[in-house]
Structures are given as structure tokens and as C-alpha cells.
Enzyme design. Structure first.
Site, PDB file in Angstrom:
ATOM      1  N   PRO A 162     -26.671  15.663  16.522  1.00 14.19           N
ATOM      2  CA  PRO A 162     -26.558  14.869  15.285  1.00 14.19           C
ATOM      3  C   PRO A 162     -27.548  15.335  14.218  1.00 14.19           C
ATOM      4  O   PRO A 162     -28.715  15.579  14.514  1.00 14.19           O
ATOM      5  CB  PRO A 162     -26.858  13.437  15.736  1.00 14.19           C
ATOM      6  N   GLU A 163     -27.057  15.520  13.012  1.00 16.41           N
ATOM      7  CA  GLU A 163     -27.903  15.905  11.876  1.00 16.41           C
ATOM      8  C   GLU A 163     -27.984  14.701  10.932  1.00 16.41           C
ATOM      9  O   GLU A 163     -27.511  13.628  11.254  1.00 16.41           O
ATOM     10  CB  GLU A 163     -27.306  17.139  11.182  1.00 16.41           C
TER      11      GLU A 163
END
Ligand SMILES: [Zn+2]
Length: 266
Positions: free
Chosen positions: A2-3
Site C-alpha cells: 500500500p502506498e
């Protein structure tokens, strides 16, 4: 992994689903999670209400009336409303609500920090410029570029710029028309400006679509994001560039894959 857009989507989901709920119990299934947060520290949160869910870079900060849980999901961590196969932690809330940390590869981290000590908490303190904050100015952005380092790994360096991971770093460079191997200090003022603008633009579009689901990521309600349908270069080696039709190329850079159009990105 996840960014920023995925973590922000999760943050909003938690805020929507759990804000104001009181923590009634904690079940730790994986003791490795207790490295930076002892069981007594976790138990001290019992009876406290979740007052705020914040994000800094890719970190989530859950504030329970002055005591915070700082969570980094790393590779495969997910925060879900129900148990799944790889549960490491369950937070039980009032009214039967739950928050489950599911994490097949078990790299996610948890830390207990007093809310008034968050600013000095080392992993947060060393984060760089944060998009969507008043500090994200062109002047500050240009300071990051004053280095001979290649632009792509520089964009991934959380101590310089917080929030980008490999997917969005590739995509912003395509949007700004900059080759991933360029030296940061070789960018013209126009290129720097394009990059400066492309970062929050792209992140905002990705947040609006609840992020990118390629393998593990899911929102706080267990749904997939849909920005993967709008990726222009990431994972598309050999496919035609959506702008000019030239096949997208791939190279390895600092151990990560870089995808780019050799014609659109100079
Ligand atoms: Zn192209």
C-alpha cells in the site's frame, strides 16, 4: 505494497467506520507484533474511544484519547472488519465492531506512542515532504532535487518525499515525461514543475478510485481499489504507450522495476 492513496483510503474507511467507538478488547495472535508495543501498553487502551485516524506518509495513526497506535502495513498488511486467514491482531470495539490486521507475510508493524510524543517518534520524524500539506511547496520540492541521485529511487526515498511507492513513482514520472534514470539535479525548472504538480494530481485521482489493487491491498471495508485500471506504464512492459504507441520498456533500478515510455520520457 500500500502506498499513499491506499493508506489514505484505509484511513478514511476507519474514520467512517470506527470513529468514536470504544476499544473493549485486544487479541494478539502474532507476538512478533509486540516488539514496539507491549501487551500492557495495548491493554491500557481498553475503554478508550478512537478519537482520530491520521496518516503520515504510509503510516496510519489511531489516536485513542491521547495514546496512539502507529501502524505500517508494509507488504501485505490489511485492516479489515472481519477475520481472514492470516490474522495477527484483533481490536474489538463497542457495538461488536472489530478491526483485524490480516497479513500473510507478517511485515506490518505496530507501535504504541503517546499522542503528544508522536512528533518526536523516530519513524515519523524522519519522513520527508508530505503531499497535500502546506509544506508541499515548489520551493521545498526543488530542494529535494538538489542531488546527483537518479530521480526514480529519490522519489521512493521516504526521508525525502513521503508516500510514494513503486507503482506511483513510475506513474508520476510518465505523467511528467521524465525518464526514471535521469539525475535529479539535471531536471529543468519546467520538468521539476511538471513533476511537482503530477505527484498530488495522480495521488488524488488514485484516492478517488480507492487506490490500486494488484495483489493484496484492500480498503477498510474489504473492497478492492480500481486505479489499477488506469495505470499507464506500471506492469505494462511491451504494451503500447497510451500516449504514443511505442512499447513500454522495463529496467531494474535499485532492486525495483521501472516502467517507462522511451519516447515520451526524456
Ligand atoms: Zn509514449
Amino acid at each position: 505494497m500500500p502506498e499513499l492513496p491506499e493508506v489514505e483510503t484505509i484511513r478514511r474507511g476507519l474514520e467512517e467506520g470506527l470513529l468514536g467507538a470504544r476499544l473493549s478488547g485486544v487479541e494478539v495472535r502474532d507476538p512478533r507484533l509486540l516488539q514496539d508495543c507491549s501487551l500492557p501498553e495495548l491493554e491500557r487502551l481498553h475503554g478508550r474511544a478512537l478519537k482520530r485516524v491520521a496518516r503520515r506518509g504510509k503510516f496510519l495513526i489511531l489516536d485513542f484519547e491521547g495514546r496512539a497506535l502507529v501502524i505500517h502495513l508494509r507488504m501485505t498488511g490489511k485492516l479489515l472488519p472481519q477475520e481472514e486467514e492470516h490474522t495477527r491482531l484483533i481490536l474489538n470495539f463497542s457495538e461488536g465492531k472489530r478491526l483485524v490486521l490480516d497479513d500473510p507475510r507478517r511485515f506490518a508493524t505496530l507501535a504504541c506512542v503517546r499522542a503528544d510524543e508522536l512528533e518526536g517518534f523516530e519513524p515519523l520524524r524522519r519522513l520527508g515532504l508530505e503531499p497535500f500539506t502546506p509544506g508541499y511547496t515548489f520551493e521545498n520540492f526543488r530542494k529535494i532535487l538538489e542531488t546527483n541521485r537518479e530521480i526514480k529511487p529519490l522519489l521512493l526515498d521516504q526521508a525525502k518525499l513521503a508516500g510514494l511507492g513503486n507503482i506511483y513513482a513510475n506513474e508520476v514520472l510518465f505523467r511528467a515525461g521524465i525518464h526514471p534514470l535521469r539525475r535529479a539535479n539535471s531536471l529543468s525548472p519546467e520538468e521539476a514543475q511538471r513533476l511537482f504538480e503530477a505527484i498530488p494530481e495522480l495521488l488524488e485521482e488514485a484516492i478517488a478510485l480507492q487506490g490500486t489493487t494488484i495483489s493484496d491491498y484492500r480498503t477498510a471495508t474489504g473492497e478492492s481499489g480500481s486505479f489499477q485500471l488506469f495505470l499507464k506504464v506500471y506492469g505494462r512492459a511491451g504494451e503500447p504507450c497510451p500516449r504514443c504507441g511505442t512499447p513500454i520498456e522495463q529496467l531494474s533500478q535499485g532492486g525495483r522495476s521501472s516502467y517507462f515510455c522511451p519516447k515520451c520520457q526524456a
